[in-house]
Scaffold this motif. Sequence first.
Motif, PDB file in Angstrom:
ATOM      1  N   VAL A  46      19.738  18.056 104.820  1.00  0.00           N
ATOM      2  CA  VAL A  46      18.433  18.262 104.176  1.00  0.00           C
ATOM      3  C   VAL A  46      17.960  16.960 103.542  1.00  0.00           C
ATOM      4  O   VAL A  46      16.782  16.580 103.664  1.00  0.00           O
ATOM      5  N   GLY A  47      18.869  16.242 102.878  1.00  0.00           N
ATOM      6  CA  GLY A  47      18.491  14.972 102.278  1.00  0.00           C
ATOM      7  C   GLY A  47      17.985  13.979 103.304  1.00  0.00           C
ATOM      8  O   GLY A  47      17.026  13.244 103.050  1.00  0.00           O
ATOM      9  N   SER A  48      18.596  13.955 104.485  1.00  0.00           N
ATOM     10  CA  SER A  48      18.168  13.032 105.537  1.00  0.00           C
ATOM     11  C   SER A  48      16.745  13.327 105.996  1.00  0.00           C
ATOM     12  O   SER A  48      15.948  12.410 106.207  1.00  0.00           O
ATOM     13  N   VAL A  49      16.413  14.619 106.150  1.00  0.00           N
ATOM     14  CA  VAL A  49      15.048  14.982 106.561  1.00  0.00           C
ATOM     15  C   VAL A  49      14.049  14.634 105.460  1.00  0.00           C
ATOM     16  O   VAL A  49      12.981  14.077 105.715  1.00  0.00           O
ATOM     17  N   LEU A  50      14.391  14.943 104.210  1.00  0.00           N
ATOM     18  CA  LEU A  50      13.463  14.688 103.109  1.00  0.00           C
ATOM     19  C   LEU A  50      13.257  13.198 102.862  1.00  0.00           C
ATOM     20  O   LEU A  50      12.198  12.789 102.391  1.00  0.00           O
ATOM     21  N   GLU A  51      14.249  12.388 103.183  1.00  0.00           N
ATOM     22  CA  GLU A  51      14.056  10.944 103.076  1.00  0.00           C
ATOM     23  C   GLU A  51      12.986  10.468 104.046  1.00  0.00           C
ATOM     24  O   GLU A  51      12.248   9.514 103.746  1.00  0.00           O
ATOM     25  N   ARG A  52      12.861  11.141 105.181  1.00  0.00           N
ATOM     26  CA  ARG A  52      11.827  10.770 106.155  1.00  0.00           C
ATOM     27  C   ARG A  52      10.450  11.273 105.743  1.00  0.00           C
ATOM     28  O   ARG A  52       9.444  10.649 106.068  1.00  0.00           O
ATOM     29  N   THR A  53      10.402  12.416 105.060  1.00  0.00           N
ATOM     30  CA  THR A  53       9.105  12.981 104.675  1.00  0.00           C
ATOM     31  C   THR A  53       8.649  12.503 103.302  1.00  0.00           C
ATOM     32  O   THR A  53       7.497  12.699 102.936  1.00  0.00           O
ATOM     33  N   GLY A  54       9.559  11.897 102.515  1.00  0.00           N
ATOM     34  CA  GLY A  54       9.233  11.427 101.165  1.00  0.00           C
ATOM     35  C   GLY A  54       8.763   9.998 101.158  1.00  0.00           C
ATOM     36  O   GLY A  54       8.298   9.489 102.189  1.00  0.00           O
ATOM     37  N   PRO A  55       8.879   9.306 100.023  1.00  0.00           N
ATOM     38  CA  PRO A  55       9.536   9.759  98.795  1.00  0.00           C
ATOM     39  C   PRO A  55       8.648  10.682  97.970  1.00  0.00           C
ATOM     40  O   PRO A  55       7.448  10.829  98.251  1.00  0.00           O
ATOM     41  N   TYR A  56       9.251  11.282  96.944  1.00  0.00           N
ATOM     42  CA  TYR A  56       8.556  12.205  96.067  1.00  0.00           C
ATOM     43  C   TYR A  56       8.670  11.718  94.622  1.00  0.00           C
ATOM     44  O   TYR A  56       9.495  10.854  94.306  1.00  0.00           O
ATOM     45  N   GLY A  57       7.854  12.294  93.760  1.00  0.00           N
ATOM     46  CA  GLY A  57       7.901  11.946  92.352  1.00  0.00           C
ATOM     47  C   GLY A  57       8.827  12.861  91.579  1.00  0.00           C
ATOM     48  O   GLY A  57       9.951  12.507  91.244  1.00  0.00           O
ATOM     49  N   ASP A  58       8.358  14.094  91.298  1.00  0.00           N
ATOM     50  CA  ASP A  58       9.110  15.058  90.501  1.00  0.00           C
ATOM     51  C   ASP A  58       9.623  16.179  91.403  1.00  0.00           C
ATOM     52  O   ASP A  58       8.860  16.747  92.188  1.00  0.00           O
ATOM     53  N   GLY A  59      10.916  16.502  91.268  1.00  0.00           N
ATOM     54  CA  GLY A  59      11.538  17.508  92.122  1.00  0.00           C
ATOM     55  C   GLY A  59      12.119  18.657  91.324  1.00  0.00           C
ATOM     56  O   GLY A  59      12.592  18.475  90.201  1.00  0.00           O
ATOM     57  N   LEU A  60      12.101  19.859  91.915  1.00  0.00           N
ATOM     58  CA  LEU A  60      12.640  21.069  91.298  1.00  0.00           C
ATOM     59  C   LEU A  60      13.622  21.717  92.256  1.00  0.00           C
ATOM     60  O   LEU A  60      13.305  21.953  93.427  1.00  0.00           O
ATOM     61  N   ASP A  61      14.830  22.029  91.755  1.00  0.00           N
ATOM     62  CA  ASP A  61      15.820  22.799  92.507  1.00  0.00           C
ATOM     63  C   ASP A  61      15.742  24.236  92.018  1.00  0.00           C
ATOM     64  O   ASP A  61      16.165  24.554  90.904  1.00  0.00           O
ATOM     65  N   LEU A  62      15.202  25.117  92.852  1.00  0.00           N
ATOM     66  CA  LEU A  62      14.967  26.514  92.491  1.00  0.00           C
ATOM     67  C   LEU A  62      16.244  27.319  92.694  1.00  0.00           C
ATOM     68  O   LEU A  62      16.832  27.298  93.769  1.00  0.00           O
ATOM     69  N   CYS A  63      16.672  28.043  91.651  1.00  0.00           N
ATOM     70  CA  CYS A  63      17.944  28.754  91.675  1.00  0.00           C
ATOM     71  C   CYS A  63      19.070  27.750  91.926  1.00  0.00           C
ATOM     72  O   CYS A  63      19.840  27.859  92.885  1.00  0.00           O
ATOM     73  N   CYS A  64      19.180  26.782  91.032  1.00  0.00           N
ATOM     74  CA  CYS A  64      20.013  25.600  91.260  1.00  0.00           C
ATOM     75  C   CYS A  64      21.501  25.872  91.167  1.00  0.00           C
ATOM     76  O   CYS A  64      22.305  25.060  91.626  1.00  0.00           O
ATOM     77  N   GLY A  65      21.917  26.983  90.536  1.00  0.00           N
ATOM     78  CA  GLY A  65      23.336  27.252  90.406  1.00  0.00           C
ATOM     79  C   GLY A  65      24.045  26.151  89.640  1.00  0.00           C
ATOM     80  O   GLY A  65      23.604  25.720  88.577  1.00  0.00           O
ATOM     81  N   THR A  66      25.147  25.647  90.212  1.00  0.00           N
ATOM     82  CA  THR A  66      25.924  24.608  89.546  1.00  0.00           C
ATOM     83  C   THR A  66      25.409  23.205  89.821  1.00  0.00           C
ATOM     84  O   THR A  66      26.074  22.226  89.480  1.00  0.00           O
ATOM     85  N   GLY A  67      24.239  23.106  90.442  1.00  0.00           N
ATOM     86  CA  GLY A  67      23.588  21.806  90.576  1.00  0.00           C
ATOM     87  C   GLY A  67      23.896  21.044  91.840  1.00  0.00           C
ATOM     88  O   GLY A  67      23.674  19.833  91.894  1.00  0.00           O
ATOM     89  N   ALA A  68      24.367  21.718  92.885  1.00  0.00           N
ATOM     90  CA  ALA A  68      24.693  21.013  94.125  1.00  0.00           C
ATOM     91  C   ALA A  68      23.472  20.313  94.718  1.00  0.00           C
ATOM     92  O   ALA A  68      23.587  19.237  95.310  1.00  0.00           O
TER      93      ALA A  68
END
Length: 295
Positions: A46-68
């Motif tokens: 997922v990080g590899s795909v988002l690096e191609r579509t980004g960069p981004y400013g502010d990010g939110l991890d929804l239902c983040c659990g232990t923060g993976a």
Amino acid sequence: MFSPEGPTVRELAVQALSCVQHGYDLLAPKFDRTPFRTPDAVLDAVGSVLERTGPYGDGLDLCCGTGAGAGVLARVCRSTVTGVDFSAGMLAVARQRHGRAGDARATDARGAEVRVTDVRDAGGRDPDARTPDARPPAARPLGAPGAGTRNDRGPGPRVAWVRADARALPFRAAFDLVVSFGALGHFLPAELPALFGQVRAVLRPGGVFALPVFAPPPPRSRAFWALLGFDAVMRVRNAVWRPPFVMYYRAFRFGDVLRELERAGLRTELHALPGFGRRADGSPRARLIVARRLP
């Protein structure tokens, strides 16, 4: 169970007979040693795909659990990373795992140092309080007090942890990217419109909601019957025991998710996730739904 350091059968049974929130509070200390944690291979893809579509400013991890997912956001977000979950136990592990405010050596998945804070440090509030005005912490220029730690990639984003229900997020349109890993199974089909409406509400115009999805295993595989059996057990459990514990692996059809995202005002596109191969018909085994908020 799962590993010598993982939860015992008794601990899993106690969790399963609790509500979702309390169950995850109980499981939190050992959650990362279970198969329920999102695998690193998925996070990296997922990080590899988002690096191609980004960069981004502010990010939110929804239902983040232990923060993976925080490491994924730290790779692609320049300003802030916020994790939100309604389990105080999971958030406590996330804060411990990623460091406390002022720690100089908290790192993302690739070892890059990131500055860590929480809602108390950012706004003077209890990080586990359900505050209606919670906001992601403002990024500060490098060199200012509390600025991100410098490394060879420059300053990292600031990280905050917020306790809140995904169905009633305490944010306005404050994010350029929202991600969620493995959380859809905790929502019933009737809840999807409201959930995706909340995602749209916290995204800035043009912002992206990224959601990895996997093709179901073939009916002749053990995995198919294992998931089917798990869902059947959970449905029986919820029919005879209260409070319910909503956790299903086969609750949604792929087309239903895409349709509800579009209805919520999010334009979808699909990206194959590298490293997971293809099915017999040539379609990817794993995809990333990239749903962009329309103006």
